[in-house]
Design a protein around this motif. Structure first.
Motif, PDB file in Angstrom:
ATOM      1  N   TYR A 289      -6.362 -24.240  38.978  1.00 15.70           N
ATOM      2  CA  TYR A 289      -6.243 -25.370  39.905  1.00 15.70           C
ATOM      3  C   TYR A 289      -4.772 -25.685  40.138  1.00 15.70           C
ATOM      4  O   TYR A 289      -4.007 -25.932  39.207  1.00 15.70           O
ATOM      5  CB  TYR A 289      -6.974 -26.580  39.315  1.00 15.70           C
ATOM      6  N   ILE A 290      -4.367 -25.662  41.408  1.00 14.15           N
ATOM      7  CA  ILE A 290      -2.983 -25.935  41.798  1.00 14.15           C
ATOM      8  C   ILE A 290      -2.996 -27.041  42.857  1.00 14.15           C
ATOM      9  O   ILE A 290      -3.847 -27.053  43.748  1.00 14.15           O
ATOM     10  CB  ILE A 290      -2.287 -24.680  42.380  1.00 14.15           C
ATOM     11  N   SER A 387       2.676 -25.205  37.563  1.00 15.31           N
ATOM     12  CA  SER A 387       1.702 -25.819  36.647  1.00 15.31           C
ATOM     13  C   SER A 387       0.290 -25.489  37.095  1.00 15.31           C
ATOM     14  O   SER A 387       0.004 -25.450  38.295  1.00 15.31           O
ATOM     15  CB  SER A 387       1.896 -27.331  36.603  1.00 15.31           C
ATOM     16  N   ARG A 388      -0.599 -25.281  36.131  1.00 18.62           N
ATOM     17  CA  ARG A 388      -1.981 -24.933  36.426  1.00 18.62           C
ATOM     18  C   ARG A 388      -2.922 -25.888  35.698  1.00 18.62           C
ATOM     19  O   ARG A 388      -2.722 -26.193  34.524  1.00 18.62           O
ATOM     20  CB  ARG A 388      -2.296 -23.491  35.986  1.00 18.62           C
ATOM     21  N   GLY A 389      -3.953 -26.320  36.428  1.00 20.20           N
ATOM     22  CA  GLY A 389      -4.942 -27.208  35.843  1.00 20.20           C
ATOM     23  C   GLY A 389      -6.333 -26.608  35.937  1.00 20.20           C
ATOM     24  O   GLY A 389      -6.507 -25.410  36.190  1.00 20.20           O
ATOM     25  N   ARG A 405      -8.400 -31.984  36.272  1.00 19.82           N
ATOM     26  CA  ARG A 405      -7.238 -32.056  35.376  1.00 19.82           C
ATOM     27  C   ARG A 405      -6.108 -31.211  35.960  1.00 19.82           C
ATOM     28  O   ARG A 405      -6.013 -30.011  35.687  1.00 19.82           O
ATOM     29  CB  ARG A 405      -7.626 -31.574  33.975  1.00 19.82           C
ATOM     30  N   PRO A 406      -5.214 -31.800  36.742  1.00 23.00           N
ATOM     31  CA  PRO A 406      -4.177 -31.022  37.428  1.00 23.00           C
ATOM     32  C   PRO A 406      -3.069 -30.485  36.521  1.00 23.00           C
ATOM     33  O   PRO A 406      -2.419 -29.506  36.857  1.00 23.00           O
ATOM     34  CB  PRO A 406      -3.597 -32.020  38.433  1.00 23.00           C
ATOM     35  N   PRO A 468      -5.550 -29.465  47.089  1.00 22.06           N
ATOM     36  CA  PRO A 468      -6.083 -28.691  45.961  1.00 22.06           C
ATOM     37  C   PRO A 468      -6.475 -27.278  46.380  1.00 22.06           C
ATOM     38  O   PRO A 468      -7.090 -27.073  47.422  1.00 22.06           O
ATOM     39  CB  PRO A 468      -7.309 -29.501  45.546  1.00 22.06           C
ATOM     40  N   ILE A 469      -6.103 -26.304  45.562  1.00 23.30           N
ATOM     41  CA  ILE A 469      -6.444 -24.914  45.847  1.00 23.30           C
ATOM     42  C   ILE A 469      -6.735 -24.164  44.541  1.00 23.30           C
ATOM     43  O   ILE A 469      -6.514 -24.679  43.446  1.00 23.30           O
ATOM     44  CB  ILE A 469      -5.304 -24.169  46.580  1.00 23.30           C
ATOM     45  N   GLY A 470      -7.217 -22.924  44.671  1.00 22.07           N
ATOM     46  CA  GLY A 470      -7.127 -21.935  43.612  1.00 22.07           C
ATOM     47  C   GLY A 470      -8.257 -21.808  42.624  1.00 22.07           C
ATOM     48  O   GLY A 470      -8.251 -20.905  41.795  1.00 22.07           O
ATOM     49  N   THR A 471      -9.255 -22.684  42.664  1.00 16.67           N
ATOM     50  CA  THR A 471     -10.244 -22.763  41.583  1.00 16.67           C
ATOM     51  C   THR A 471     -11.344 -21.702  41.654  1.00 16.67           C
ATOM     52  O   THR A 471     -12.173 -21.619  40.749  1.00 16.67           O
ATOM     53  CB  THR A 471     -10.884 -24.155  41.574  1.00 16.67           C
ATOM     54  N   CYS A 472     -11.371 -20.919  42.735  1.00 19.29           N
ATOM     55  CA  CYS A 472     -12.249 -19.740  42.824  1.00 19.29           C
ATOM     56  C   CYS A 472     -11.404 -18.580  43.355  1.00 19.29           C
ATOM     57  O   CYS A 472     -11.768 -17.900  44.299  1.00 19.29           O
ATOM     58  CB  CYS A 472     -13.442 -19.984  43.747  1.00 19.29           C
TER      59      CYS A 472
END
Length: 531
Positions: A289-290, A387-389, A405-406, A468-472
């Motif tokens: 998560y970014i 940073s990655r969440g 959780r960012p 928000p991006i990146g979670t898949c």
């Protein structure tokens, strides 16, 4: 129970684009499911209405982060659009392609076929921009305009940026992003131009498209490693629908991983902790998560009238009349007036910080309440956070907000770039061109000077800017959730197409990139259907 060729879960940016492109030619039957309503509020069309829609639960999911030590235990709002058109109904309308290097980095990270040379044609395809040159699209469905309003304090800020050594840039979406100028916004003749306006409304009457609003997708149907459809809830009952070809998850970076986990796809430890049977182990779901994290510096100003005063009383009545008569004035403004893309260090190849200048200041930013006295604000955001969440379900209920959780400011590079960006903003405001307008710095205040003091200000007051991006994320490694054709790894008939597939952050506001992803994703679906 009804059968369709394609089912689209989510009627936001990506969902509306897919609904349009997949129904062209009439060959495929498409169902689009959206948990929200149609965009019925008058505030949607008025650009300045974003300030009301951002706090309206009819059009905003109202997500919040979990309290984290990195931001002093605060919960931070993560607005996401709810309704046909998604976040394009409530956002600040700013359009940024990003840098060429962003997409080349995607390809280097395993997103093969997503280098800038591959994605630029899709930006060109979606744009309808009167300015610029042949590299900009001029016939696409999404109208783009440069912010039309001009104010003396904004012109002074541009002169101050030049005095500090920064170039003027009339089109930051044309090759070189660096410099200052006026933002490009998704508007047409003074009105917000949402994804629903550009892609959905022109095709609503196609016989092979069915749109169900107030339809909350609660689960994917997966049998023998193949997704066969979805279950959605509408009017208090559950409905099952089948997809003969594919199910397309377009719920965004927060709710797409949530739906996968609720359906038993993800990290077994996360899924089993909430009593959900594991259907397919995929540990990358909800990871990576970014999000852009921004501080808002503001100043009390003098010798001019700002939005703080213009938006009250008799003055506001005059501006309302001007808007309805001419489609001009302060009601055409969104979240940014003047842009700045800067390098915080001369050795950097491209800008790493973005500015959002507007001649307004909030008394209460969370509630969008403006100061009564004149003010101006510079939003400061690092472009490519390291940073990655994570985003994971908190229960088996599809109606509960997942745990967001960012992990903001965890990476040293993020802290250093943000602080340098704020210091440069202060330096620009101190240039001669601004001195007739600036009274004093309100936040963080002139007594903030050391690295630790700047960092404390950022931790205490910083907010997301809703990217928000990146979670898949897509890729070819074991942690990737989707492959470069956006197919969920290990599950047939299932793709994710939205901001969640982006492996790395783009340099700027993300809606332009999401539109590109959806346009390219639609092409991939149609190509694979013919194979």
């Amino acid at each position: 129970m009804a059968d369709y060729d394609y089912i689209i879960a989510g009627g936001g940016t990506a969902g509306c684009i897919l609904a349009n492109r997949l129904t062209e030619g009439g060959q495929y039957r498409v169902l689009m499911l959206e948990a929200g309503r149609d965009a019925s509020s008058m505030w949607v069309a008025i650009p300045a209405g974003f300030s009301k829609l951002m706090t309206d639960p009819r059009f905003n999911w109202g997500f919040q982060t979990e309290p984290e030590d990195n931001v002093k235990g605060r919960r931070i709002a993560v607005p996401r659009g709810k309704g046909l058109g998604g976040s394009s109904l409530i956002n600040g309308m700013i359009y940024v392609r990003g840098q060429e290097q962003d997409y080349n980095a995607w390809e280097a990270a395993g997103a093969h076929g997503w280098a800038f040379r591959d994605v630029e044609p899709y930006f060109h395809k979606l744009e309808n921009y009167a300015g610029g040159n042949a590299r900009r699209g001029k016939n696409g469905p999404m109208y783009l305009e440069q912010v039309a309003e001009r104010f003396p304090i904004a012109e002074a800020f541009l002169k101050a940026a030049a005095q500090d050594g920064h170039p003027y840039n009339d089109d930051y979406n044309d090759q070189d992003q660096e410099g200052f100028g006026y933002y490009q916004v998704l508007q047409h003749k003074g009105r917000r131009w949402s994804i629903a306006d550009g892609y959905l409304n022109p095709v609503r009457n196609r016989k092979n498209l069915k749109i169900e609003s107030n339809a909350h997708v609660v689960r994917l149907l997966i049998e023998h490693k193949r997704c066969t459809g979805v279950v959605y809830r509408k009017d208090g009952r559950e409905v099952i629908v089948k997809a003969n070809r594919e199910t397309l998850v377009c719920l965004g970076a927060i709710q797409s991983p949530q739906l996968l986990e609720l359906s038993g796809v993800g990290n077994p430890e996360v899924i089993q902790a909430h009593g959900i049977p594991v259907v397919h182990a995929l540990k990358g779901v909800g990871e990576n998560y970014i999000e852009h994290f921004a501080t808002r510096m503001n100043w009390r100003v003098k010798n001019t009238v700002t939005l703080n005063e213009m938006s009250r009383g008799v003055s506001l009545a005059g501006h309302v009349a001007r808007y309805y008569l001419q489609r001009k004035g302060i009601l055409t403004l969104g979240t940014g007036l003047v842009h700045g893309f800067i390098k915080t260090s001369p050795e950097l190849a491209t800008p790493d910080v973005q500015y959002f200048f507007v001649h307004a200041s909030y008394a209460n930013a969370a509630n969008r309440v403006l100061d009564k006295e004149p003010g101006m604000t510079i939003g400061v955001a690092q472009l490519r956070p390291e940073s990655r969440g994570t985003i994971h379900i908190k229960s088996s209920s599809p109606f509960e907000c997942p745990a967001i959780r960012p992990n903001f400011l965890d990476a040293p590079t993020d802290r250093e770039a943000l602080i340098k960006g704020m210091q440069i903003a202060r330096r620009i405001v101190k240039q001669p061109a601004m001195q007739d307008y600036v009274s004093h710095e309100m936040n963080p205040g002139e007594d903030v000077n050391t690295f630790d003091e700047w960092l404390d200000f950022a931790r205490s007051t910083g907010q997301t800017i809703y990217h928000p991006i990146g979670t898949c994320r897509m890729g070819v490694d074991p942690q990737a959730v989707t492959d470069p054709r956006l197919r969920v790894s290990g599950i047939e008939g299932l793709r994710v197409i939205d901001a969640s597939v982006m492996p790395l952050m783009v340099s700027g506001n993300t809606q332009g990139a999401v539109m590109m992803v959806a346009e390219k994703g639609a092409d991939m679906i149609l190509q694979d259907a013919k194979a």
